[in-house]
Structure formats: C-alpha cells, structure tokens
Design a protein around this motif. Structure first.
Motif, PDB file in Angstrom:
ATOM      1  N   UNK A 180      34.946  60.948  44.403  1.00 44.42           N
ATOM      2  CA  UNK A 180      35.601  61.184  45.695  1.00 44.42           C
ATOM      3  C   UNK A 180      34.603  61.342  46.838  1.00 44.42           C
ATOM      4  N   UNK A 181      33.649  62.249  46.649  1.00 41.42           N
ATOM      5  CA  UNK A 181      32.756  62.554  47.767  1.00 41.42           C
ATOM      6  C   UNK A 181      31.921  61.338  48.156  1.00 41.42           C
ATOM      7  N   UNK A 182      31.318  60.698  47.159  1.00 40.57           N
ATOM      8  CA  UNK A 182      30.444  59.566  47.484  1.00 40.57           C
ATOM      9  C   UNK A 182      31.231  58.422  48.114  1.00 40.57           C
ATOM     10  N   UNK A 183      32.441  58.179  47.621  1.00 41.02           N
ATOM     11  CA  UNK A 183      33.196  57.043  48.169  1.00 41.02           C
ATOM     12  C   UNK A 183      33.807  57.349  49.534  1.00 41.02           C
ATOM     13  N   UNK A 184      34.050  58.627  49.804  1.00 45.04           N
ATOM     14  CA  UNK A 184      34.509  58.983  51.153  1.00 45.04           C
ATOM     15  C   UNK A 184      33.340  58.951  52.130  1.00 45.04           C
ATOM     16  N   UNK A 185      32.152  59.262  51.644  1.00 43.43           N
ATOM     17  CA  UNK A 185      30.990  59.237  52.535  1.00 43.43           C
ATOM     18  C   UNK A 185      30.569  57.814  52.880  1.00 43.43           C
ATOM     19  N   UNK A 186      30.700  56.917  51.908  1.00 43.14           N
ATOM     20  CA  UNK A 186      30.304  55.528  52.184  1.00 43.14           C
ATOM     21  C   UNK A 186      31.434  54.770  52.882  1.00 43.14           C
ATOM     22  N   UNK A 187      32.631  55.260  52.702  1.00 42.06           N
ATOM     23  CA  UNK A 187      33.781  54.547  53.277  1.00 42.06           C
ATOM     24  C   UNK A 187      34.383  53.546  52.305  1.00 42.06           C
ATOM     25  N   UNK A 188      33.841  53.470  51.087  1.00 43.52           N
ATOM     26  CA  UNK A 188      34.439  52.559  50.101  1.00 43.52           C
ATOM     27  C   UNK A 188      35.899  52.942  49.872  1.00 43.52           C
ATOM     28  N   UNK A 189      36.149  54.231  49.857  1.00 41.46           N
ATOM     29  CA  UNK A 189      37.521  54.734  49.779  1.00 41.46           C
ATOM     30  C   UNK A 189      37.900  55.206  51.187  1.00 41.46           C
ATOM     31  N   UNK A 190      38.768  54.438  51.826  1.00 39.92           N
ATOM     32  CA  UNK A 190      39.056  54.664  53.248  1.00 39.92           C
ATOM     33  C   UNK A 190      40.151  55.674  53.505  1.00 39.92           C
ATOM     34  N   UNK A 191      39.983  56.868  52.949  1.00 40.61           N
ATOM     35  CA  UNK A 191      40.971  57.921  53.212  1.00 40.61           C
ATOM     36  C   UNK A 191      40.397  58.824  54.292  1.00 40.61           C
ATOM     37  N   UNK A 192      40.879  58.652  55.529  1.00 39.57           N
ATOM     38  CA  UNK A 192      40.176  59.285  56.647  1.00 39.57           C
ATOM     39  C   UNK A 192      40.651  60.707  56.928  1.00 39.57           C
ATOM     40  N   UNK A 193      41.938  60.960  56.707  1.00 37.91           N
ATOM     41  CA  UNK A 193      42.483  62.275  57.072  1.00 37.91           C
ATOM     42  C   UNK A 193      43.460  62.747  55.999  1.00 37.91           C
ATOM     43  N   UNK A 194      43.190  63.920  55.452  1.00 40.04           N
ATOM     44  CA  UNK A 194      44.043  64.569  54.450  1.00 40.04           C
ATOM     45  C   UNK A 194      44.359  63.665  53.256  1.00 40.04           C
ATOM     46  N   UNK A 195      43.404  62.808  52.912  1.00 43.01           N
ATOM     47  CA  UNK A 195      43.634  61.924  51.767  1.00 43.01           C
ATOM     48  C   UNK A 195      44.545  60.756  52.073  1.00 43.01           C
ATOM     49  N   UNK A 196      44.869  60.559  53.349  1.00 41.34           N
ATOM     50  CA  UNK A 196      45.709  59.415  53.733  1.00 41.34           C
ATOM     51  C   UNK A 196      44.832  58.226  54.105  1.00 41.34           C
ATOM     52  N   UNK A 197      45.262  57.015  53.713  1.00 40.33           N
ATOM     53  CA  UNK A 197      44.488  55.827  54.072  1.00 40.33           C
ATOM     54  C   UNK A 197      44.317  55.707  55.587  1.00 40.33           C
ATOM     55  N   UNK A 198      43.101  55.334  55.978  1.00 40.47           N
ATOM     56  CA  UNK A 198      42.840  55.085  57.397  1.00 40.47           C
ATOM     57  C   UNK A 198      43.792  54.013  57.885  1.00 40.47           C
ATOM     58  N   UNK A 199      44.496  54.337  58.923  1.00 35.68           N
ATOM     59  CA  UNK A 199      45.487  53.404  59.444  1.00 35.68           C
ATOM     60  C   UNK A 199      44.892  52.812  60.719  1.00 35.68           C
ATOM     61  N   UNK A 200      44.822  53.617  61.765  1.00 38.29           N
ATOM     62  CA  UNK A 200      43.953  53.270  62.887  1.00 38.29           C
ATOM     63  C   UNK A 200      42.794  54.234  62.894  1.00 38.29           C
TER      64      UNK A 200
END
Lengths: 697, 137, 233
Positions: A420-440
């Motif tokens: 989780x942490x590494x993929x959120x830091x790199x952006x590979x996993x694009x969950x930007x807010x509260x685990x929700x996918x980055x929309x805009x």
C-alpha cells in the motif's frame, strides 16, 4: 412544506416492524442529505460503530422536488456509515437516479430509514401505506436484474413487457388509485449480498449507488430489495409557476432540436445539452434512444437495440472500454456487456476501473499471477472481452481466489499484500483520497481534491470541472478558442458563487489562497444543499457557463431557487439555501469528528506531494503530462495555462487547511467545528454531543 | 498531382525497413519500456494505459478518434504526447526514420486532432510495410 | 354531422388521394391484430363530429422521462401524480430499443365509445372547443363506464379515474388547465407537447387512421435527430 409527503418510513429489520417520522420534525433540513444526516445523528447513538454493525442506519431521502416537473430532480440520496473509505469507515453518501425517488413519494413517503438486521433474507414491498416484510430466500443469489423482474411480476401480477401494458392495482379498488407503472425496485447483487466493500444498490437497468458500498450494508442487514409503488399526489404550491419555470428553463438554457447550437466540443455541459450525450450505445454502432430519469430535461443516457448497456453511462462502461478497444481495435458490445455485469452483480465500477489497471500493472511486473507473490488466476488473454470482466467480478463478488482479497477493496487488499505505502507513494495505485480512486487530480484541479479530502469520499461533483478544465483543455488540444476568455469565466463564476464570490484562480499561488478556501467552501455548501439535499442532478447543476444561455451564462443561481420556491411555496434566496448547506456540512463534519476525524488525517496519498503530473512511472516513456489547462491569474492578468506537472506542496497545503478551517469557524488545531459555529447554525445539540465525547475544544 | 500534394506525399514517405528492423518495429516491448496513453474523459477523469507496441498505439489513437467528439456524442479523447511517442519509437523500437517523420509532421500542425491523424497515418503505413516485408520472407 | 365519405376519410387518416388509396387494402391487413375496433364494428357505430386536433407520439423518440405525465397532471390537477396523467408512458428498462417503451395517449376517437357510454352527458363532444371529447367534472357521477368502454378497445384505457377528486379524467387537449397560463385546445398549446424535452409528441389537425396504432404512433424524427446519432427511419 409543500412538496413534502409528510412522512418518513422507518423500517426496523430486527423486529420486522415499521414506524413513521413526521417530516415536519426535520423540516429545517428540507430533504435528501440534510434529512439523512439529521435523522442519522439522532438514530445512531454510537457513531464509532463499523459499517456492518446492525446498529448502522442507512437513510434514503427524497426532496420536495422529487416526483415533480422541476428539471433533473429524479435522484434519491443515501447516507450511513460506509465500508468503503480507508482507513476509517466514514459516515458517507451516495445517490442514484431513475424512478425510485418519485415513486417513493407517490407511495406517500419522503424517505426511508433502514435500521437493524433481519435474521434471514428479506425484501420490502411498499404499495402506498401497505408495507410488508417479505421472505427473500428465493431472491437471494439472483442478480439485480433478475430480482427486479421477479418483484415486478410479483407486485403487478402481470408480465413485465410493455406489450401487456395495463392499469395495475385494480384489485385495490378504484379509490386507492391505479397506476400503469412498474414498481420501482432498488436491489443488491452478489457483491452486496456477500458484504464486499464494493456492493452497489441497483435500480432499473443502469441506476446505481455505488461509491459508498451501501449495497454491502444492505447485504449485512439481510436486505435484498425494496420495492415501491404509489398512487398519491405530490402537492405543489404554485403549479403554474412551476410549469412556467420549466418552460423558461427549456427555452433559454437547453438545446433546441430545431436550432441546434455548437456544443463546445463536448457532449457534456451542465444544464443545457443534447439528449443521449453520455450513455453507452451508438459508439458500438447500435440503434439507440436517449433515456432520462423522471423529470429530466436532458435525458443523457441511452437504451440500445440489443439491450446491452441499457441506461449505463460514464464509468459503467469506461471501466472497460480501453481494454475492449485494445483487444478489438475499437469499442464493441463487449464493453456494454461488461457494464451489464457490473449492474447485475451490483458492484462499484470505480473499484473495477482502478482495480483492473492496478492488477494489470502487478501482473505485467510479474508480481501477480499463478504461482506469483500474489497468487491470482485471471484470464488475462481475455482482457477486453466480457469474459474477463465476468471472471473478475464473479470472483470479487463471491470472494473466491484473488477475489477474497479484492473484496476488501483496493486499499485494504494492497495493505495485505504489503504494497500500500509504496504504491501510493509512487502513484502506481492511484487512490488519492480516503482510498478512493483519483477521479480529478488534487494536484491540478484542487477544488476536487480538496473537497474530497475535507469530506469523506471522491466528491464526484462536476460543478467547476466542466468549465475550468474540460472545456478549456479540449479547446486548447484542438486548436480552438475556449468558449469564453479566462477573465469572463472568472467574472461569471464570481457573480454566481453567492455569497462567497470566489474566482477560479488555479495558479501555483492561487491554489493555496484564501480565495480558494472560499471557492471550496462554496462548493461544499452548494452541493450539500442544492444538489445532495434537493437532488438537483450533477449532470445539470451547477450551471456556470451554458452554450444556449443568455450571453452564455448558465441557469445558476436563478434556476435552483425558482423551481424550489414554485414547488414549496417558500420564498428563499439562493444565499439562504447556501446557509442550509453550510449547516448540513457542519453536521457531517461533526459526525466525522465523533468518528475520530482530526486535521492530521486530512492528507492525500503520498504521490500527490512527491510525484509531478499524473504518474506512475511505468517506464521513462510513460512519464509525461497530459495537458491540463485551467484559468489562472498571474501578474494581474487572467489567462488559461497548462498547470500539468504540478505536485502539491505539503506545507503550503497545510497552511491552506488552516485558512479553510478559519473560514468555516473550525478549530485550526483539530479541524473540528467550534461550539460557537454550531450554535450559530442551530446545532447546539450537536455541540453538546461533541462536548460529551471530548471532541470539542 | 499538384506540386503541393506531391510535397505532402513526400512527407509521408518511409523507406523500406530491413527484415530485422521490421521485426523490431512490430514487436511487443517489455513492461518497463512501454509508452503511456491517457484516456481523457469529461466525467471519469484521466486514466493511464500502458501501450507496448505500435499496433496498440494505433488502436488507442483510433478508438477515440478526436473527430468524433465534435458531434457532441462522446466526450473522450485518447491522448499520447507526440514528443514522448517519437522518442519512444526512436529509442525503444529503434525506428529513427519514423520518429523523425512524426516530429517533422507534427511541428506543422497546431492542434492535437490533426497531429493524431498525421501520427496514425505514418504508423499505419509503417505497420503495413513491416508486415508485408515479413510475410514476403 | 359527418357523412359517410368523411367517415371513410377518417378511418383512412388525413385527407387526399394518396392516403385514401392506401386505406382499404392496408386496413384488411391490420384488422386481425389491430388495437381498437375492426372496420365492421366501426360501421355500426354512432358518428360524431371529428375532433379538430389529435395528439401523435413517436415511440422511438421518447426518452421515458415522464415529463409529459408530470406536465399533464400539474396543468390539469395542480399536483404531481403519474396516475392522474392523461398520457401514459410504459417502460421495460431491461428490454431492447424500441420494444422497451411505449406511450399511450387519448385518440380523440372519431367514434368515441367513452362518449357513447356516459349516461349523464358528462363525457361529451365539445362543439364550442373544436369537438374535443372531454369530461365535465361536475356532471360526472363516477360510474366509470367511460373507462370500461375505452378499456374494451384500448390497451390500456385512456380514460382514467381521478381517485383523489373522484371523477373520470381524459385528455382534453388542454382546453381546461386551471394551473397553466397558456391557451390550450385544438388551436392552442398542450402541456405535454410543450414540455417534452425531445419533441416526441405533437398535434395534428388531420384525422389519424382510426384502426390500429399507426395513425397515432408516428415518426417525429428528422435530420437534426439523426445528427445526434439516433435513427430517423
């Protein structure tokens, strides 16, 4: 208030009995989200319970406008503790369109409160004042479409085909009223029944409340479906004013078939637009019709000749079209079939969209697969065919194989995999807010990201989005002029964002300014009242710029107030409505405080601060920015500028948060509402509960 | 043929690659060498799609041909940065000639719709050429 | 009164040689499966002066938003209730286009069974207002014979029962709309036509073919509709 039916139905699933609340007890909250939050606050004593706790309450609230001719008010708002957000299961919201909201009012209710837990699968049959708890053993396991067909036949005692159209309910006697309409059914599929964190509530072919996973809360309560059929009237205070306002709106703010105007290069837009612009359908070369929710003036969805993709729109097919295109060289019916599966299984398509992308990355990197670090058997050769979507959706919905992890949702699955942490830091996993996918993107279009992180989910509110980003960026990409100059856009937005009168300055300084705090506050208050409480649809409001409007100005704020006053007989100003929105927003904020919210938690995923542009770094050749033109004011001049390749400065964002809290009258250390603020809003009772729980300073 | 058109035609001329080059041009590259496409959508936001071959790039650009959007019937654009694409073609597929042609031609176009059209025309030509060469031998 | 020739014109629909030529051959084909009455049945019926306007709908254009129903109920009754609308939209959201939807409007029948069935004259031909068949709510005694009579020939009945204010209601082409500030009737506006966002309803002063659905369910789609990507044929 006119427009209200006067009663809210409480369904106690534990004891299988019903009670009623007089809507007038909560009249100050008007409808939808406001009613939901106020009722939730009173009904759930311990706000820290988990989403699947039997004491969690789901409210489904209409508004005075639902079931009337007020344009694009066909939705119903759902509130409750959601199993989807990460790391905390925040009190959240979702809504869906179609006929359910109108039909609930015709049955005599402004809303439904779902409480407790049934000891076996149950569905609810509501026909006017007759409310029956029914055994759903035979429906459990059926998909959302099969369930509705069963219930339609059961309630109507008739075939569901339009060829056998009839007046129903004749056996109830003529004074009860008859209807030609099918009951409106909201139901869950396997994803909800099996309590994944992505279960949606589905109604008709393509209406869904997905992005809070309330379908899974229904599943946890053993609630399969609610059916409503009604023959009562919604009282309207000023019918001729309502008719006149509707004609005024259609004549002055909507596309005229006889005199079509350029659509600014996009099927979307706010109040005005062409029918069928957003549904799946003729992209796959099928004959289609446009289709709208009750009272819609735009009818942006479609039904197709094959029936595949009926009423689906937006992410219902966008979660799969890229894969379909790659497989087949262009969009085919496979995309529509994948969309159908998401409706049938009742699964959140935003989860599927980001989920498929993430799994694909992990698979291609050799991390996920058969015999790999993350064991998963998925038919990758079939990606792009509906069969892949089916396999994945089936596994998640039934918690089989890799689906067992994925049923926890993406953030919790990634956490289990240690990624989780590494993929959120790199952006590979694009969950930007509260685990929700980055929309805009919070980095470029900050009002979307800020609103989401200050709230509890992807806001999914396009009010500013069309006019500050999409129309501008598209025009720039295609070598055309944006619809209006940046200065004019700024002026229109300033005029219309009553009472804060904010300007859309997305410059590197502007995004951390007090003005941006005002713009975000306006957005939070506007949507909480005018949209989520009155159910004005996101695909029509707010309307800043309108290609058909006088001098290209949109219907906001005149339209919202005009329809509301005609139906209710009130004479409120737009500003007064905004104040109700502020009250509801503060009530929500208090509920989150009771759930443990603190300003320190209001931080985006790591990549937002550390990675410029849209990442992730798949390869050196993937690391470029997509043009993101937005209005900026630099050196005293308004212009449109490409603000892509920007990351947020964490320190500046935190300074901005302080400005925002100050503006809202919240404690700047904790981000929680102050007693004074709550009392001024008439929420003294809420302040008392915060104080009791040591959540007020 | 008019002088102008002849000149235009010349801009799209590509010399015949060697068999070895053709194979590389048609190859599927590994994960770390992929180019990204961005699917832009008015409601759904932007999502990224790793693309591993010229065929995939062509499919991607073709699927949401920007021209469609003008009708107001769809609100998606599939975007690939033209400069990123030409450097990918040069560095990963080793096709400097195609890369150069793309660079030269997109310089003349001031909007993405025209650029994407030009790029597709060149890519499709190269794919056809390479396929013919391989099937001949 | 209408003479024999007008009657034939009426069941054939419209006026003019082309349509008249179409009439009988085509009629015999449709009698078997047609909604409404057969040619033989109509011949025995009482003639009334034809309405000067008719509502036409396009099943393939309608978007199912029910705005017409909401407008009808609001303009006439001053409240919103799908059960109080004179025009009805039926949908099967799961079916394929165009079988997923059908609109049913009052046909202002040339030989109105509802008028014939009314024992009090409440349902009559309004000769002052373009011969529209309408209900005088004051005279209606609630026997519902008009509804039953209509139900015999139409699926479903176009006349309906206002269960809240207790009288029969049927389409009057908006002659009597106390809650709408427009002039209705055959020469005026109709709320459903005005409000429909996709122009899937219109009026005509030509008598539609009386047998079967074809006369009333027409193609209202044109070039601009086609440009939006929808079928116009």
């Amino acid at each position: 208030m006119k427009g209200h039916m006067g009663k809210i139905l409480r369904l106690d699933l534990t004891n299988l009995n019903t009670k009623e609340i007089n809507t007038s007890e909560y009249e100050e909250f008007v409808g939808g989200h406001g009613l939901g939050s106020a009722i939730f606050f009173d009904a759930v004593k311990d706000k820290t319970i988990s989403a699947f706790h039997p004491d969690n309450v789901i409210t489904m609230m209409t508004s005075p406008l639902c079931g009337t001719l007020a344009p694009a008010t066909g939705r119903i708002e759902l509130n409750g503790i959601s199993p989807q957000p990460y790391p905390t299961e925040w009190y959240s919201r979702s809504n869906f369109g179609g006929r359910f909201s109108a039909m609930l009012k015709y049955a005599g209710y402004d809303g439904i409160v779902i409480e407790g837990k049934a000891d076996k699968p149950t569905w609810i049959n509501i026909v006017n004042e007759d409310v029956e708890f029914k055994d759903a053993e035979s429906l459990w396991g059926l998909d959302a479409w099969e369930t509705q067909e069963e219930i339609w036949t059961d309630v109507s005692g008739n075939s569901t085909s339009v060829d056998e159209r009839e007046w129903y309910q004749t056996e109830r006697g003529r004074d009860e009223g008859r209807t030609t309409q099918k009951p409106a059914v909201a139901t869950i599929g396997a994803a909800g029944e099996n309590k994944t964190r992505s279960g949606a509530i589905i109604h008709d072919a393509g209406n869904g409340a997905g992005n809070a996973a309330f379908g899974s809360v229904w599943g946890s309560k053993n609630l399969k479906a609610i059916s409503v059929l009604g023959t009562k009237s919604v009282e309207v205070a000023n019918p001729s004013a309502l008719l006149k306002s509707r004609e005024w709106a259609e004549d002055n703010y909507n596309n005229q078939e006889s005199d079509p105007k350029p659509n600014w290069g996009s099927g979307v837009g706010a109040f005005g637009g062409v029918p069928g612009a957003e549904g799946f359908g003729n992209i796959a070369e099928e004959q289609v019709r446009p289709q709208g929710c009750v009272s819609c003036h735009r009818c942006t969805r479609k039904r197709t000749e094959s029936g595949h993709g009926n009423e689906s729109g937006c992410v219902d097919f966008l979660f799969y079209d890229v894969h379909d295109e790659q497989k087949h060289g262009g969009p085919t019916k496979e995309t529509a079939k994948a969309g159908d599966l998401s409706q049938r299984y009742g699964i959140n398509v935003y989860f599927l969209e980001e989920g498929i992308n993430y799994l694909k990355h992990l698979h291609e990197r050799g991390i996920l697969g058969e015999g790999k670090e993350i064991e998963a058997s998925l038919p990758w050769d079939e990606l792009g065919n509906a069969s892949f979507a089916k396999e994945l959706i089936y596994k998640v919905s039934n918690k089989e194989g890799i689906g067992e992890d994925l049923a926890m949702g993406l953030p919790r699955a990634a956490k289990k995999w240690g990624r989780l942490e590494q993929d959120l830091n790199s952006g590979l996993l694009g969950l930007q807010y509260w685990g929700y996918p980055q929309h805009y993107d919070a980095r470029t279009e900050v009002e979307w990201g800020y609103g989401s992180i200050l709230g509890e989910r992807d806001i999914n509110e396009h009010d500013f989005n069309w006019v500050v980003y999409w129309q501008v960026s598209l025009a720039k990409l295609f070598g055309r002029n944006p619809p209006v100059k940046a200065e004019k856009l700024a002026k229109i937005i300033k005029d219309k964002t009553i009472p804060y009168n904010a300007v859309p300055n997305y410059s590197n300084e502007g995004i951390y300014s007090k003005n941006m705090a005002k713009l975000v506050a306006w957005h939070r208050h506007y949507t909480r009242f005018w949209k989520q409480s009155l159910q004005y649809c996101d695909w029509a409001y707010a309307d800043f710029l309108n290609p058909y409007g006088p001098e290209t100005r949109g219907i906001t704020p005149e339209g919202e107030t005009r329809f509301f006053n005609a139906v209710t007989g009130k004479d409120i100003s737009f500003k007064e409505g905004m104040e109700i929105g502020r009250k509801i927003w503060n009530l929500d904020r208090s509920i989150w405080a009771l759930q443990g919210r603190h300003r320190d938690q209001e931080e985006f995923a790591g990549y937002t601060y550390d990675v410029a542009s849209w990442g992730p770094e798949i390869s050196p050749h993937a690391n470029y920015e997509v043009p993101y033109y937005m209005p900026v004011k630099e050196d005293g001049e308004w212009k449109y500028k490409n603000v892509a390749s920007r990351s947020l400065d964490k320190e500046k964002f935190n300074e901005w948060k302080t400005k925002f809290y100050e503006l809202e009258g919240w404690n700047t250390e904790t981000g929680r509402p102050k007693r004074e603020t709550l009392e001024n809003l008439g929420l003294g009772k809420v302040a008392d509960e915060l104080e009791q729980k040591n959540k007020i300073e | 043929m008019l002088e102008k058109d002849k000149k235009k035609e010349k801009d799209f001329n590509l010399s015949k690659p060697s068999e070895e080059q053709a194979k590389k041009i048609l190859s599927e590259v590994g994960y770390g060498d992929k180019i990204a496409g961005v699917r832009m959508h008015a409601m759904a936001g932007n999502t990224k799609e790793p693309l591993g071959s010229l065929r995939e790039v062509d499919n991607f650009l073709k699927a949401k041909a920007p021209g469609k959007l003008i009708k107001g019937q769809t609100s998606s654009v599939n975007y690939i940065d033209p400069n990123a694409l030409s450097s990918w073609i040069k560095e990963v597929l080793g096709d400097s000639e195609l890369a150069k042609k793309i660079e030269k031609n997109i310089d003349k176009e001031d909007d993405y719709r025209k650029q994407a059209k030009t790029i597709r025309k060149l890519i499709e030509k190269r794919i056809k050429q390479s396929r013919e060469l391989i099937s001949e031998n | 009164m209408v003479n024999r020739r007008d009657f034939l014109k009426g069941i054939a629909g419209g006026a003019g040689a082309a349509v008249a030529g179409f009439a009988l051959g085509s009629l015999t084909d449709t009698i078997e499966k047609a909604e409404g009455r057969s040619f033989e049945e109509i011949k025995t019926m009482v003639e009334t002066p034809p309405s000067e306007a008719y509502l036409l709908v396009d099943r393939e254009k309608c978007a199912g938003c029910r705005s017409c129903m909401l407008a009808c109920s609001l303009a006439h009754e001053g409240k919103e209730n799908l059960s109080l609308s004179r025009i009805q939209v039926f949908e099967d959201p799961l079916a394929g286009f165009p079988d997923d939807l059908v609109q049913e409007q009052c046909r202002q029948c040339q030989y109105p069974e509802c008028v014939a069935a009314c024992p009090t004259g409440a349902l009559s031909v309004d000769e002052v207002n373009g011969n529209v068949r309408l209900v005088d709510e004051e005279k209606c005694i609630g026997c519902q014979r008009c509804i039953e009579a209509c139900d015999q020939i139409n699926n479903p009945a176009r006349a309906a029962w206002n269960h809240e204010d207790e009288y029969s209601l049927k389409c009057d082409l908006c002659i009597d709309t106390p809650h709408w500030e427009e002039n209705g009737g055959p020469d005026g506006k109709q709320a459903c036509v005005e409000i429909c966002p996709v122009n899937a309803i219109k009026t005509t002063d030509q008598i539609p073919v009386q047998i079967g659905q074809k006369g009333y369910k027409v193609n209202l789609r044109g070039k601009n509709w086609e440009k939006l990507g929808f079928p116009s044929e």
